[in-house]
Design an enzyme around this catalytic site. Structure first.
Site, PDB file in Angstrom:
ATOM      1  N   SER A  42       0.869  -1.185   0.000  1.00 40.29           N
ATOM      2  CA  SER A  42       0.000   0.000   0.000  1.00 40.29           C
ATOM      3  C   SER A  42       0.899   1.226   0.000  1.00 40.29           C
ATOM      4  CB  SER A  42      -0.858   0.000   1.265  1.00 40.29           C
ATOM      5  OG  SER A  42      -1.498   1.244   1.453  1.00 40.29           O
TER       6      SER A  42
ATOM      7  N   TYR B  24      -2.389  -1.112  10.417  1.00 40.93           N
ATOM      8  CA  TYR B  24      -2.482  -1.400   8.977  1.00 40.93           C
ATOM      9  C   TYR B  24      -1.217  -0.923   8.254  1.00 40.93           C
ATOM     10  CZ  TYR B  24      -4.021  -1.347   4.131  1.00 40.93           C
ATOM     11  OH  TYR B  24      -4.091  -1.551   2.770  1.00 40.93           O
TER      12      TYR B  24
HETATM   13  N1  LIG Z   1      -8.209  -0.923  -2.633  1.00 41.71           N
HETATM   14  C1  LIG Z   1      -7.251  -0.082  -2.242  1.00 41.71           C
HETATM   15  O1  LIG Z   1      -7.356   1.140  -2.387  1.00 41.71           O
HETATM   16  C2  LIG Z   1      -5.982  -0.618  -1.647  1.00 41.71           C
HETATM   17  C3  LIG Z   1      -4.947   0.279  -1.410  1.00 41.71           C
HETATM   18  C4  LIG Z   1      -3.771  -0.197  -0.871  1.00 41.71           C
HETATM   19  C5  LIG Z   1      -3.636  -1.543  -0.583  1.00 41.71           C
HETATM   20  N2  LIG Z   1      -4.669  -2.392  -0.785  1.00 41.71           N
HETATM   21  C6  LIG Z   1      -4.453  -3.801  -0.437  1.00 41.71           C
HETATM   22  O2  LIG Z   1      -4.837  -4.584  -1.518  1.00 41.71           O
HETATM   23  C7  LIG Z   1      -5.258  -5.863  -1.053  1.00 41.71           C
HETATM   24  C8  LIG Z   1      -6.604  -6.187  -1.677  1.00 41.71           C
HETATM   25  O3  LIG Z   1      -7.527  -5.229  -1.260  1.00 41.71           O
HETATM   26  P1  LIG Z   1      -8.846  -4.852  -2.077  1.00 41.71           P
HETATM   27  O4  LIG Z   1      -8.918  -3.387  -2.143  1.00 41.71           O
HETATM   28  O5  LIG Z   1      -8.927  -5.628  -3.340  1.00 41.71           O
HETATM   29  O6  LIG Z   1      -9.960  -5.283  -1.004  1.00 41.71           O
HETATM   30  P2  LIG Z   1     -11.074  -6.402  -0.982  1.00 41.71           P
HETATM   31  O7  LIG Z   1     -11.909  -6.366  -2.208  1.00 41.71           O
HETATM   32  O8  LIG Z   1     -11.763  -6.248   0.343  1.00 41.71           O
HETATM   33  O9  LIG Z   1     -10.250  -7.757  -0.985  1.00 41.71           O
HETATM   34  C9  LIG Z   1      -9.679  -8.309   0.143  1.00 41.71           C
HETATM   35  C10 LIG Z   1      -9.499  -9.789  -0.092  1.00 41.71           C
HETATM   36  O10 LIG Z   1      -8.875 -10.351   1.072  1.00 41.71           O
HETATM   37  C11 LIG Z   1      -9.619 -11.471   1.479  1.00 41.71           C
HETATM   38  N3  LIG Z   1      -9.559 -11.682   2.908  1.00 41.71           N
HETATM   39  C12 LIG Z   1      -9.798 -10.776   3.888  1.00 41.71           C
HETATM   40  N4  LIG Z   1      -9.755 -11.369   5.080  1.00 41.71           N
HETATM   41  C13 LIG Z   1      -9.480 -12.675   4.859  1.00 41.71           C
HETATM   42  C14 LIG Z   1      -9.339 -13.816   5.689  1.00 41.71           C
HETATM   43  N5  LIG Z   1      -9.498 -13.735   7.020  1.00 41.71           N
HETATM   44  N6  LIG Z   1      -9.059 -15.013   5.125  1.00 41.71           N
HETATM   45  C15 LIG Z   1      -8.932 -15.101   3.778  1.00 41.71           C
HETATM   46  N7  LIG Z   1      -9.052 -14.079   2.941  1.00 41.71           N
HETATM   47  C16 LIG Z   1      -9.336 -12.879   3.476  1.00 41.71           C
HETATM   48  C17 LIG Z   1     -11.059 -11.175   1.043  1.00 41.71           C
HETATM   49  O11 LIG Z   1     -11.769 -12.384   0.837  1.00 41.71           O
HETATM   50  P3  LIG Z   1     -12.946 -12.977   1.769  1.00 41.71           P
HETATM   51  O12 LIG Z   1     -13.655 -11.820   2.402  1.00 41.71           O
HETATM   52  O13 LIG Z   1     -13.784 -13.766   0.812  1.00 41.71           O
HETATM   53  O14 LIG Z   1     -12.245 -13.863   2.750  1.00 41.71           O
HETATM   54  C18 LIG Z   1     -10.840 -10.482  -0.284  1.00 41.71           C
HETATM   55  O15 LIG Z   1     -10.738 -11.433  -1.318  1.00 41.71           O
HETATM   56  C19 LIG Z   1      -5.277  -5.776   0.463  1.00 41.71           C
HETATM   57  O16 LIG Z   1      -4.117  -6.372   0.992  1.00 41.71           O
HETATM   58  C20 LIG Z   1      -5.299  -4.291   0.728  1.00 41.71           C
HETATM   59  O17 LIG Z   1      -4.727  -3.971   1.974  1.00 41.71           O
HETATM   60  C21 LIG Z   1      -5.836  -1.949  -1.320  1.00 41.71           C
END
Ligand SMILES: NC(=O)c1ccc[n+]([C@@H]2O[C@H](COP(=O)([O-])OP(=O)(O)OC[C@H]3O[C@@H](n4cnc5c(N)ncnc54)[C@H](OP(=O)(O)O)[C@@H]3O)[C@@H](O)[C@H]2O)c1
Length: 181
Positions: free
Chosen positions: A144, A157
């Site tokens: 991130s 985080y």
């Molecule tokens: N979107 C942004 O702006 C952004 C910015 C910086 C970094 N990120 C990082 O990018 C990554 C993906 O984020 P995203 O934005 O695509 O969010 P997202 O749509 O909420 O995806 C998160 C994923 O992690 C899985 N997950 C969460 N808790 C889990 C658990 N206990 N066991 C197994 N799987 C789990 C969720 O699946 P289930 O709920 O089905 O388990 C989901 O597939 C994350 O690491 C986030 O910190 C995102």
């Protein structure tokens, strides 16, 4: 991602939505078989069916809660039972919490560290040896912008993402010259 991944398998954590689902789609579009890991099995199955149909790859959903302390061991067993060997790993699963650290739910903080850091390290340790041995994959850590500076009101985080960045870059250096990229 411009490479041809045919004949390889990519494991993507957090593949049930967002960036993880997109990584899975991009790997499949480049010919890689994919292993999709997250908790929401219905979403994983739906994506697996679509990727198999659209790209002719093997797509394997594995429903797993990465807050489980034994998540990496369970995942290894699931891979072995299916005869799957991994060449690429996308450490993407993760979540954040906003608010004052002093008032945050302690159990939820523990779960965040477990998913964002501990499971990520343990899964990487499980599959990196075969990745390096096979010599034709990629290791991707989804961090991130929060990895680059302290994040007040998202303190844990930001720290977990600084870990992801540091850990992944260190492994890139450690494994240089081992026959893969
Ligand atoms: N979107 C942004 O702006 C952004 C910015 C910086 C970094 N990120 C990082 O990018 C990554 C993906 O984020 P995203 O934005 O695509 O969010 P997202 O749509 O909420 O995806 C998160 C994923 O992690 C899985 N997950 C969460 N808790 C889990 C658990 N206990 N066991 C197994 N799987 C789990 C969720 O699946 P289930 O709920 O089905 O388990 C989901 O597939 C994350 O690491 C986030 O910190 C995102």
């Amino acid at each position: 991602m411009t490479r041809d991944y045919r004949g390889t398998t990519a494991l993507i954590t957090g593949a049930s939505s967002g960036l993880g689902a997109e990584y899975a789609t991009q790997f499949a579009a480049r010919g890689a078989d994919v292993v999709l890991v997250a908790r929401r099995e219905d979403r994983l199955r739906e994506l697996a069916d679509r990727l198999a149909r659209d790209h002719g790859v093997r797509a394997t959903p594995i429903a797993l809660d990465l807050t489980r302390p034994d998540a990496a061991v369970v995942l290894r067993r699931e891979l072995d039972e299916r005869g799957i060997r991994v060449q690429s790993l996308v450490n993407n699963a993760g979540f954040g919490m906003k608010g004052s650290f002093a008032q945050a739910d302690a159990a939820r903080i523990g779960e965040m560290v477990q998913v964002n850091v501990s499971a990520l390290v343990a899964i990487t340790r499980e599959v990196l040896p075969e990745m390096v041995a096979d010599g034709r994959g990629a290791l991707i850590g989804v961090a991130s912008t929060g990895a680059y500076q302290p994040c007040p009101n998202m303190a844990v985080y930001g720290a977990t993402k600084a870990f992801v960045l540091s850990f992944t870059e260190a492994l890139a250096y450690e494994t240089r010259g081992w026959g893969w990229v």
